[in-house]
Design a protein around this motif. Structure first.
Motif, PDB file in Angstrom:
ATOM      1  N   ALA A   4      -5.804   5.952  -2.919  1.00 38.23           N
ATOM      2  CA  ALA A   4      -6.081   4.613  -2.479  1.00 38.23           C
ATOM      3  C   ALA A   4      -7.242   3.940  -3.131  1.00 38.23           C
ATOM      4  O   ALA A   4      -8.350   4.362  -3.004  1.00 38.23           O
ATOM      5  CB  ALA A   4      -6.306   4.671  -1.008  1.00 38.23           C
ATOM      6  N   LEU A   5      -6.931   2.874  -3.848  1.00 36.65           N
ATOM      7  CA  LEU A   5      -7.948   2.182  -4.610  1.00 36.65           C
ATOM      8  C   LEU A   5      -8.451   1.004  -3.803  1.00 36.65           C
ATOM      9  O   LEU A   5      -7.824  -0.025  -3.784  1.00 36.65           O
ATOM     10  CB  LEU A   5      -7.359   1.707  -5.936  1.00 36.65           C
ATOM     11  N   SER A   6      -9.553   1.136  -3.134  1.00 35.98           N
ATOM     12  CA  SER A   6     -10.064   0.066  -2.310  1.00 35.98           C
ATOM     13  C   SER A   6     -11.219  -0.589  -2.992  1.00 35.98           C
ATOM     14  O   SER A   6     -12.117   0.062  -3.454  1.00 35.98           O
ATOM     15  CB  SER A   6     -10.522   0.608  -0.960  1.00 35.98           C
ATOM     16  N   THR A 116      -6.348  -3.403  -7.625  1.00 31.41           N
ATOM     17  CA  THR A 116      -6.605  -2.157  -6.898  1.00 31.41           C
ATOM     18  C   THR A 116      -6.068  -2.218  -5.475  1.00 31.41           C
ATOM     19  O   THR A 116      -5.519  -1.226  -4.969  1.00 31.41           O
ATOM     20  CB  THR A 116      -8.107  -1.843  -6.878  1.00 31.41           C
ATOM     21  N   ASP A 117      -6.210  -3.353  -4.819  1.00 29.85           N
ATOM     22  CA  ASP A 117      -5.675  -3.473  -3.462  1.00 29.85           C
ATOM     23  C   ASP A 117      -4.152  -3.390  -3.441  1.00 29.85           C
ATOM     24  O   ASP A 117      -3.559  -2.847  -2.508  1.00 29.85           O
ATOM     25  CB  ASP A 117      -6.118  -4.801  -2.835  1.00 29.85           C
ATOM     26  N   ILE A 120      -3.162   0.320  -3.813  1.00 27.30           N
ATOM     27  CA  ILE A 120      -3.410   1.114  -2.620  1.00 27.30           C
ATOM     28  C   ILE A 120      -2.348   0.893  -1.561  1.00 27.30           C
ATOM     29  O   ILE A 120      -1.915   1.821  -0.885  1.00 27.30           O
ATOM     30  CB  ILE A 120      -4.806   0.816  -2.053  1.00 27.30           C
ATOM     31  N   ASP A 124      -0.086   3.906  -0.215  1.00 28.20           N
ATOM     32  CA  ASP A 124      -0.186   4.222   1.206  1.00 28.20           C
ATOM     33  C   ASP A 124       1.183   4.283   1.861  1.00 28.20           C
ATOM     34  O   ASP A 124       1.443   5.121   2.733  1.00 28.20           O
ATOM     35  CB  ASP A 124      -1.047   3.181   1.927  1.00 28.20           C
ATOM     36  N   HIS A 232     -13.367   4.853  -6.109  1.00 24.07           N
ATOM     37  CA  HIS A 232     -12.538   5.100  -4.940  1.00 24.07           C
ATOM     38  C   HIS A 232     -11.914   6.498  -4.990  1.00 24.07           C
ATOM     39  O   HIS A 232     -11.706   7.128  -3.948  1.00 24.07           O
ATOM     40  CB  HIS A 232     -11.440   4.063  -4.795  1.00 24.07           C
ATOM     41  N   THR A 236     -11.988   9.153  -1.939  1.00 25.79           N
ATOM     42  CA  THR A 236     -10.754   9.736  -1.420  1.00 25.79           C
ATOM     43  C   THR A 236     -10.825  11.258  -1.398  1.00 25.79           C
ATOM     44  O   THR A 236     -10.468  11.897  -0.403  1.00 25.79           O
ATOM     45  CB  THR A 236      -9.559   9.281  -2.270  1.00 25.79           C
TER      46      THR A 236
END
Length: 356
Positions: A4-6, A116-117, A120, A124, A232, A236
């Protein structure tokens, strides 16, 4: 790198319980000649506004294998000066920086936040509770930015636009490190499903061409995007270690991990860690927990290196110079920033770009 790239993740250390941590300059003797200024970080999470939000690529520093973090990359923290090298202090915008340049930096960061969002959310939905499969997918594409960077730099070298060996050495070492992360995930069974292999390989192809295009247009943007990804990844793996730590300590380490982290030849292992002297980090591998701790700390080192790369000419190989006088190690090298800058310099002053 993993999961997950937050864009707004604030990373806590795996072993620190202190509410704040102050970070030293992370580049040591191998970083910028003008060191970055660091602030104190509260380790409680918070979120950024999406409206021209400053992407928070993190700056990480190891202290006896304990990694502390600060959310250092505000939108003002990289202000290019008139020579294009940049000012990383972030106290006030440089008077020589145009409004257009500042706007461009914010735009680049906002695009990185969106990318990135988006990734993710997709991951997810596909890999909610399949950790090793998720790690396999992400490590498959983790090498892509580094050999994409090398592809562009090799092209520039062919045209006589670029000749900076440190960048090629370090990016190859980063790719080598990420490849071993991938081998570890394969040994753990992360690639058992055909769907996971298909998805990872096709994402990697798309990601390669996207990174080549981004790096050609704006190396600063490409490096910043990779920094966000790596920071991120650190958080993770850190979360996974905290959640699964007791179980991981009871499991044996994969053979490939033992060979990579404790082998006789660790030159490339030292090479990608540009903020620390060679041989200053020698991992121990006794169980699977140790493996994931070291993968997590590798991602921290990638993050620091990507942060350094955002200031042009800032990257130094840990093995490049052993002389006490740093001036003795500086060699004339061709240099340019993006394809537009390369073409412009090759037309205006071709003799400077062709010198060794």
């Amino acid at each position: 790198m993993a999961a997950a790239l937050s864009s707004a993740a604030v990373i806590a250390t795996s072993s620190s319980s202190s509410p704040a941590a102050t970070i030293r300059s992370p580049f040591g003797p191998f970083g910028s000649r003008g060191p970055f200024r660091h602030n104190t970080l509260s380790l409680h999470g918070h979120h950024l506004s999406r409206k021209w939000s400053p992407v928070r690529g993190t700056l990480l520093e190891d202290n006896e294998m304990k990694v502390a973090v600060e959310d250092s990359f505000q939108s003002k923290s990289f202000v290019p000066d008139k020579d294009g090298r940049g000012d990383s202090n972030g106290d006030s915008p440089s008077s020589s920086t145009s409004a257009m340049e500042s706007w461009t930096i914010k735009l680049e960061q906002s695009i990185n936040v969106f990318l990135t969002d988006t990734v993710i959310k997709i991951l997810d939905s596909l890999y909610h509770d399949r950790h090793y499969a998720r790690f396999f997918v992400l490590e498959t594409i983790a090498r892509v930015p580094y050999f994409a960077f090398m592809s562009v730099l090799h092209m520039y070298e062919s045209f006589g636009w670029w000749r900076r060996a440190d960048y090629l050495k370090v990016h190859f070492a980063e790719s080598w490190n990420e490849m071993h992360h991938l081998l570890i995930m394969e040994e753990l069974g992360g690639n058992d499903w055909w769907f996971d292999r298909f998805l990872a390989q096709h994402i990697a192809i798309f990601y390669y061409f996207m990174t080549v295009f981004m790096y050609t247009i704006s190396p600063r943007m490409a490096y910043h995007f990779s920094e966000c990804v790596e920071s991120h990844a650190y958080s993770t793996y850190d979360k996974f270690i905290k959640d699964q730590g007791d179980e991981l300590k009871r499991l044996p380490a994969p053979e490939v991990a033992v060979k990579y982290y404790t082998g006789d030849d660790l030159y490339l292992f030292d090479e990608f860690q540009t903020s620390r002297p060679p041989e200053s980090r020698r991992p121990k591998i006794e169980n699977l927990y140790d493996v994931f701790v070291n993968i997590r700390d590798d991602e921290a080192e990638h993050c620091k290196t990507m942060r350094a790369c955002q200031t042009r000419g800032n990257l130094r190989s840990p093995h490049s110079c052993v002389a006490e006088d740093e001036s003795e190690c500086i060699l004339p090298e061709a240099d340019c920033e993006g394809i537009v800058d390369c073409i412009k310099k090759s037309v205006s002053s071709p003799e400077k770009l062709s010198q060794r």
